[in-house]
Design a protein around this motif. Sequence first.
Motif, PDB file in Angstrom:
ATOM      1  N   GLN A 294      -2.264   8.829  -2.323  1.00 37.26           N
ATOM      2  CA  GLN A 294      -3.250   8.786  -1.246  1.00 37.26           C
ATOM      3  C   GLN A 294      -2.835   7.813  -0.152  1.00 37.26           C
ATOM      4  OE1 GLN A 294      -6.439   7.915  -3.932  1.00 37.26           O
ATOM      5  NE2 GLN A 294      -7.073  10.052  -4.130  1.00 37.26           N
ATOM      6  N   ILE A 295      -2.230   6.701  -0.543  1.00 31.35           N
ATOM      7  CA  ILE A 295      -1.699   5.763   0.443  1.00 31.35           C
ATOM      8  C   ILE A 295      -0.573   6.415   1.241  1.00 31.35           C
ATOM      9  CG2 ILE A 295      -0.400   3.607   0.708  1.00 31.35           C
ATOM     10  CD1 ILE A 295      -2.006   2.596  -1.776  1.00 31.35           C
ATOM     11  N   VAL A 296       0.314   7.131   0.533  1.00 31.61           N
ATOM     12  CA  VAL A 296       1.418   7.821   1.200  1.00 31.61           C
ATOM     13  C   VAL A 296       0.890   8.907   2.135  1.00 31.61           C
ATOM     14  CG1 VAL A 296       3.416   9.323   0.835  1.00 31.61           C
ATOM     15  CG2 VAL A 296       3.128   7.262  -0.552  1.00 31.61           C
ATOM     16  N   ASP A 297      -0.191   9.561   1.763  1.00 29.41           N
ATOM     17  CA  ASP A 297      -0.798  10.559   2.646  1.00 29.41           C
ATOM     18  C   ASP A 297      -1.195   9.926   3.983  1.00 29.41           C
ATOM     19  OD1 ASP A 297      -0.521  12.605   0.825  1.00 29.41           O
ATOM     20  OD2 ASP A 297      -2.611  12.533   0.128  1.00 29.41           O
ATOM     21  N   GLU A 298      -1.798   8.744   3.919  1.00 30.73           N
ATOM     22  CA  GLU A 298      -2.189   8.054   5.157  1.00 30.73           C
ATOM     23  C   GLU A 298      -0.955   7.692   5.988  1.00 30.73           C
ATOM     24  OE1 GLU A 298      -5.430   7.390   6.239  1.00 30.73           O
ATOM     25  OE2 GLU A 298      -5.920   8.745   4.574  1.00 30.73           O
ATOM     26  N   TRP A 299       0.077   7.223   5.309  1.00 24.51           N
ATOM     27  CA  TRP A 299       1.322   6.862   5.987  1.00 24.51           C
ATOM     28  C   TRP A 299       1.984   8.091   6.610  1.00 24.51           C
ATOM     29  CZ3 TRP A 299       6.284   8.434   4.124  1.00 24.51           C
ATOM     30  CH2 TRP A 299       7.365   7.891   4.821  1.00 24.51           C
ATOM     31  N   ALA A 300       2.096   9.171   5.836  1.00 24.29           N
ATOM     32  CA  ALA A 300       2.770  10.373   6.317  1.00 24.29           C
ATOM     33  C   ALA A 300       2.021  11.032   7.464  1.00 24.29           C
ATOM     34  CB  ALA A 300       2.956  11.369   5.174  1.00 24.29           C
ATOM     35  N   ASP A 301       0.713  10.829   7.537  1.00 26.08           N
ATOM     36  CA  ASP A 301      -0.098  11.361   8.631  1.00 26.08           C
ATOM     37  C   ASP A 301      -0.008  10.487   9.875  1.00 26.08           C
ATOM     38  OD1 ASP A 301      -2.089  13.127   9.811  1.00 26.08           O
ATOM     39  OD2 ASP A 301      -3.515  11.488   9.521  1.00 26.08           O
ATOM     40  N   GLY A 302       0.588   9.312   9.749  1.00 30.50           N
ATOM     41  CA  GLY A 302       0.627   8.395  10.883  1.00 30.50           C
ATOM     42  C   GLY A 302      -0.704   7.747  11.167  1.00 30.50           C
ATOM     43  N   ASP A 303      -1.592   7.722  10.159  1.00 26.98           N
ATOM     44  CA  ASP A 303      -2.915   7.130  10.327  1.00 26.98           C
ATOM     45  C   ASP A 303      -2.815   5.621  10.119  1.00 26.98           C
ATOM     46  OD1 ASP A 303      -5.561   6.460  10.451  1.00 26.98           O
ATOM     47  OD2 ASP A 303      -6.196   7.641   8.714  1.00 26.98           O
ATOM     48  N   VAL A 304      -2.463   4.925  11.179  1.00 23.82           N
ATOM     49  CA  VAL A 304      -2.229   3.488  11.092  1.00 23.82           C
ATOM     50  C   VAL A 304      -3.517   2.749  10.746  1.00 23.82           C
ATOM     51  CG1 VAL A 304      -1.394   1.458  12.340  1.00 23.82           C
ATOM     52  CG2 VAL A 304      -0.333   3.691  12.735  1.00 23.82           C
ATOM     53  N   THR A 305      -4.634   3.206  11.296  1.00 26.29           N
ATOM     54  CA  THR A 305      -5.916   2.567  10.993  1.00 26.29           C
ATOM     55  C   THR A 305      -6.278   2.731   9.526  1.00 26.29           C
ATOM     56  OG1 THR A 305      -6.689   2.957  13.248  1.00 26.29           O
ATOM     57  CG2 THR A 305      -8.363   2.486  11.582  1.00 26.29           C
ATOM     58  N   GLY A 306      -6.151   3.955   9.017  1.00 23.84           N
ATOM     59  CA  GLY A 306      -6.462   4.199   7.611  1.00 23.84           C
ATOM     60  C   GLY A 306      -5.545   3.440   6.680  1.00 23.84           C
ATOM     61  N   LEU A 307      -4.274   3.379   7.025  1.00 23.55           N
ATOM     62  CA  LEU A 307      -3.323   2.640   6.206  1.00 23.55           C
ATOM     63  C   LEU A 307      -3.669   1.158   6.181  1.00 23.55           C
ATOM     64  CD1 LEU A 307      -0.701   3.054   4.544  1.00 23.55           C
ATOM     65  CD2 LEU A 307       0.568   2.445   6.607  1.00 23.55           C
ATOM     66  N   GLY A 308      -4.098   0.644   7.328  1.00 22.51           N
ATOM     67  CA  GLY A 308      -4.509  -0.755   7.377  1.00 22.51           C
ATOM     68  C   GLY A 308      -5.675  -1.043   6.455  1.00 22.51           C
ATOM     69  N   VAL A 309      -6.637  -0.118   6.395  1.00 21.71           N
ATOM     70  CA  VAL A 309      -7.794  -0.296   5.517  1.00 21.71           C
ATOM     71  C   VAL A 309      -7.359  -0.378   4.055  1.00 21.71           C
ATOM     72  CG1 VAL A 309      -9.871   0.836   4.622  1.00 21.71           C
ATOM     73  CG2 VAL A 309      -9.432   0.790   7.089  1.00 21.71           C
TER      74      VAL A 309
END
Length: 345
Positions: free
Chosen positions: A262-277
């Motif tokens: 799930q963390i990798v999903d956020e990273w692969a999507d380029g969701d910097v805000t979500g990854l930060g959370v």
Amino acid sequence: MANRFKPVFAGACAVALLSGLAACGNDDTAPATSDPHDISASEGDDTPEAEVRRDKQDIIDEYEEALAEARTTSGSGSPALWTLSDDDTTIHMFGTVHILRPELEWRTDEFDAAFESADKLVLEIDMESEEGMRAMAQDFQKKGLYQDGRKLSTELSSTDLEALNEALKPMGIPATSFDPMEPWMAAVTLSVLQLQSDGFNPDSGVEKTLIADAREDGKTFGYLETAAFQADIFDTLPEDVQEEFLYETALALPESSQMLDQIVDEWADGDVTGLGVLVANPDTGGGEGIYDALFLERNSNWVPQIEAMLDEPGTVFIAVGAGHLAGPDSVITMLRDEGYEVEGP
């Protein structure tokens, strides 16, 4: 969320977003296996008194709360890339994951163009040379193994030791195999073993891929810190924090691969805000100085080094753990606060 250290996040994130153990985990952190029925002989009256521990459902609920928040945002559909430049220097910055599933496709044309244009690849630590890899293994072993004759199984409370035994049962590894390790080393080793058994591979991590390509292209290499410094981040944690880290890592181990997916999903999507959370959030990584040591202080150390790179003409590609480029105290935020125009999300 309360502002305190959340070990369950570190269990999934540390090996993914720090360099050391994910890079040398195949050979240097795996304990020798033996009789799977041989649990620690040290359980009993002489074990330390157990600290108050959260149960597994509390840990999972906390993670699910953060994940729900992360999923309220989205990215461009590919891992984020930033660019800082002046008249004669271009610096590309890319957040990495150090251990990935081999089948994951994460490269884009934009990424390849930026990487191919670079003369130099800058990483967190030296994972390229034989000397660097030797130093990494030595530094993590020296700081992650007891040097005073103590054993993990006699240092842990009965509660923590039971959690470790239960986590190791499916692997057929007795807890006594972890006896030479300090609790932080045992926690991260446990995570590496589980992730690898579930199909993650350090050789598929971003750094290993980029190092091979950079060698082929004849690029030079640079590094922002040492493996000894990284190992110190965990080694200097208070003993009770290390033990809590191990306990919660063991308790949530069956879910750790799903968490990392799930963390990798956020990273692969380029969701910097979500990854930060999920990864670089003071509310989920704070307390006991953990967030400051993992992110704030290191990011602050890196910014002047990046600024100095602008004094040399050419193109540089910086690849560091994605958590350092996300969250409120990211390298990107710090550079922008200094007045630099950084292209990217």
